[in-house]
Design a protein around this motif. Structure first.
Motif, PDB file in Angstrom:
ATOM      1  N   TYR A  39      -9.505  -6.526  -7.772  1.00 64.33           N
ATOM      2  CA  TYR A  39      -9.764  -5.225  -7.162  1.00 64.33           C
ATOM      3  C   TYR A  39      -8.955  -5.077  -5.874  1.00 64.33           C
ATOM      4  O   TYR A  39      -8.327  -4.032  -5.625  1.00 64.33           O
ATOM      5  N   THR A  42      -5.178  -4.757  -6.553  1.00 63.47           N
ATOM      6  CA  THR A  42      -4.875  -3.444  -7.108  1.00 63.47           C
ATOM      7  C   THR A  42      -4.928  -2.374  -6.029  1.00 63.47           C
ATOM      8  O   THR A  42      -4.065  -1.484  -5.957  1.00 63.47           O
ATOM      9  N   TRP A  43      -5.942  -2.438  -5.183  1.00 58.14           N
ATOM     10  CA  TRP A  43      -6.094  -1.483  -4.076  1.00 58.14           C
ATOM     11  C   TRP A  43      -4.900  -1.565  -3.122  1.00 58.14           C
ATOM     12  O   TRP A  43      -4.345  -0.538  -2.710  1.00 58.14           O
ATOM     13  N   GLU A  44      -4.502  -2.791  -2.789  1.00 59.40           N
ATOM     14  CA  GLU A  44      -3.387  -2.999  -1.860  1.00 59.40           C
ATOM     15  C   GLU A  44      -2.076  -2.496  -2.460  1.00 59.40           C
ATOM     16  O   GLU A  44      -1.234  -1.922  -1.755  1.00 59.40           O
ATOM     17  N   ARG A  45      -1.887  -2.711  -3.747  1.00 57.15           N
ATOM     18  CA  ARG A  45      -0.666  -2.260  -4.399  1.00 57.15           C
ATOM     19  C   ARG A  45      -0.592  -0.730  -4.436  1.00 57.15           C
ATOM     20  O   ARG A  45       0.487  -0.141  -4.323  1.00 57.15           O
ATOM     21  N   ARG A  46      -1.747  -0.088  -4.570  1.00 60.03           N
ATOM     22  CA  ARG A  46      -1.759   1.372  -4.650  1.00 60.03           C
ATOM     23  C   ARG A  46      -1.653   2.035  -3.290  1.00 60.03           C
ATOM     24  O   ARG A  46      -0.941   3.026  -3.111  1.00 60.03           O
ATOM     25  N   TYR A  47      -2.390   1.512  -2.317  1.00 57.79           N
ATOM     26  CA  TYR A  47      -2.531   2.211  -1.046  1.00 57.79           C
ATOM     27  C   TYR A  47      -1.845   1.510   0.131  1.00 57.79           C
ATOM     28  O   TYR A  47      -1.822   2.052   1.231  1.00 57.79           O
ATOM     29  N   SER A 113      -5.595  -1.935 -13.804  1.00 58.66           N
ATOM     30  CA  SER A 113      -6.519  -0.822 -13.571  1.00 58.66           C
ATOM     31  C   SER A 113      -7.957  -1.331 -13.580  1.00 58.66           C
ATOM     32  O   SER A 113      -8.492  -1.676 -14.635  1.00 58.66           O
ATOM     33  N   GLU A 115     -10.372   0.580 -12.977  1.00 59.50           N
ATOM     34  CA  GLU A 115     -11.144   1.668 -13.579  1.00 59.50           C
ATOM     35  C   GLU A 115     -11.421   1.401 -15.057  1.00 59.50           C
ATOM     36  O   GLU A 115     -12.469   1.788 -15.575  1.00 59.50           O
TER      37      GLU A 115
END
Length: 508
Positions: A39, A42-47, A113, A115
């Motif tokens: 998680y 993934t969060w770091e890669r997106r934001y 993902s 999600e």
């Protein structure tokens, strides 16, 4: 009385249904650290920045508890499905949800993902919500009343086996590694495929065929298959007494069931037992076992193997309950199970509070957790499902299971979502909340619940008649009006009973 077909039907039905429910209770426990890391990455890669601790805790709580929201959806939609497709076909079609969920969750890491993992948990919850209503219905309708309780406990036993299997596969030597945790969710397809292969060769519920499809010949063949004998005239005639009533009726809605005075306390009892089944705290232990043992001071490397003992104890206790339920009865096992849980929750609280002052107290904490699990599985773990099938007649049963399922899944969601925050706020005293719920449940059952062992539906209804403020004669008319009134009279009474909000006879 256990024919080969009866055994195969119960094992196959449970393996593709309640087994998966238990498996999905425990499967998120072992890879929790790896999934949280996934998680965060993934969060770091997106934001472009790491997720803060409170958001990560919330995301994880949602992942764990949203399984129950899916279960609630499944419990709500199960009534029209079992009515249209039947009990067996519902179990078979339900595997579509299981396979879809397995693919989403197992491919989430590859797709990057989280999600997909959360959505997969929702869909898997739908599968569990349907199966935990359809399976007990199927088992209660294919079993003779002499072994109805034991066969009903198959649901609980396979929940326990599922929990234990999730713990075994989550060991570091198997799938409990950072690169392998998706396989834990992919393994869900195996029980589903086994059920799809075997269950089509077994009959539909004979009571469903006789009472809802009015197909006497198929019902007789189903009885012969499940009972392992040629002469099933007694069983058919026993059900036909109810069939004469059911021919002029529709399935009862939830609102009609809630307005039916003759089953008012049966409904309340189902709500209480199902609520206590979830709120007594056992699912909190399953969801957060590793964290609880860590707080108890157990070495991190040892925790997966200590956790494994909880699943083994649960399975053994559930099997023991299945063996003795027809000897001891439902009432003493339920009340006794809740009573023992109160004692061990209290001891666990003392142990966690004082563990830093006495070196051996962490081992007492482990013992208390194992004892709580065993106490739960001896009675409260499976009997609520048995009671829901025993309290109501055929036309009321789907609505009753929908009510039971709704209470079950809402309570499950509340525990999964709130326990981390309860634990953070109350610290070592959090388990006293569950002890209080067990005490309330045991007290209610002591004063209200009659023994239902080896009793017919009419006998169980008569045991509730005084509390429901319905005369014994009226209670009998509630189930067997066809012997006293014409179809026209029954139809007239049915209309008036719904309009007046209370049952005058047995069509509602």
């Amino acid at each position: 009385n256990w024919s080969g077909s009866l055994i195969v039907a119960s094992l196959t039905g449970a393996f593709g249904s309640s087994f998966l429910y238990g498996y999905n209770l425990s499967v998120v426990n072992a890879p929790a650290v790896f999934i949280k890391k996934f998680y965060n990455e993934t969060w770091e890669r997106r934001y472009g920045f790491s997720v803060d601790e409170s958001t990560l805790t919330l995301l994880w709580s949602i992942t764990v508890s949203i399984f129950a929201i899916g279960g609630l959806v499944g419990a709500i939609i199960v009534t029209p499905i079992v009515k249209f497709f039947g009990r067996k076909c519902t179990l078979l079609l339900n595997n579509v949800f299981a396979v879809t969920a397995a693919l989403l969750m197992s491919l989430s890491l590859l797709a990057g993902s989280f999600e997909m993992l959360i959505l997969g948990r929702v869909i898997m919850g739908v599968d569990a919500g349907i199966s935990l209503s359809a399976l007990p219905m199927y088992l209660s309708e294919i079993s003779p009343k002499e072994i109805r309780g034991s066969l009903g406990q198959v649901t609980a036993i396979f929940i326990c086996i599922g929990v234990f299997t999730g713990q075994v596969l989550g060991l570091p030597e198997i799938f409990g590694q950072e690169s392998r945790w998706p396989y834990l969710f992919g393994a869900i397809v195996v029980p589903s495929l086994i059920q799809v292969v075997i269950l089509p060769f077994l009959p539909e519920s004979p009571r469903y065929l006789l009472l809802e499809k009015h197909n006497t010949s198929k019902a007789e063949k189903a009885f012969q298959t499940f009972l392992g004998k040629d002469d099933v005239s007694h069983e058919v005639e026993e059900v036909l007494a109810e069939s004469r009533v059911q021919r002029n009726t529709k399935l009862v809605s939830i609102l009609q069931l809630l307005r039916t005075r003759a089953v008012r306390w049966q409904v309340i009892t189902v709500v209480v037992t199902m609520g206590c089944y979830q709120l007594c705290g056992l699912n909190a232990i399953w969801y957060y076992t590793n964290n609880i043992f860590s707080e108890a001071g157990i070495n991190h490397e040892t925790i997966p193997y200590v956790t494994l003992s909880t699943g083994a104890v649960e399975t053994l206790a559930a099997v023991f309950s299945g063996l003795v339920i027809e000897r001891l009865g439902r009432r003493p096992l339920l009340i006794g199970g809740f009573g023992l849980m109160i004692v061990f929750f209290a001891v666990l609280t003392v142990s966690l509070t004082l563990q830093k002052t006495v070196q051996w107290l962490p081992y007492l904490s482990i013992f208390c957790i194992l004892a709580i699990i065993a106490s739960f599985c001896i009675g409260p773990g499976g009997i609520p499902f048995v009671l829901t099938g025993e309290f109501f007649q055929q036309s009321q049963r789907p609505a009753a299971f929908m009510i039971a399922g709704t209470v079950n899944w809402l309570s499950n969601f509340a525990v999964g979502l709130l326990f981390p925050f309860i634990q953070g706020g109350l610290q070592n005293y959090c388990f006293l909340v569950f002890a209080a719920i067990c005490f309330a449940g045991a007290t209610y059952l002591f004063f209200v619940l009659p023994e239902t062992k080896n009793k017919t539906l009419n006998e169980i209804s008569q045991a509730f008649a005084k509390r429901n403020k319905v005369s014994l004669e009226m209670q009998e008319m509630n189930h067997y009006p066809g012997e006293r009134k014409s179809s026209a009279e029954q139809e007239s009474n049915f209309t008036s009973s719904v309009d007046n909000g209370e049952t005058k006879q047995g069509i509602v």
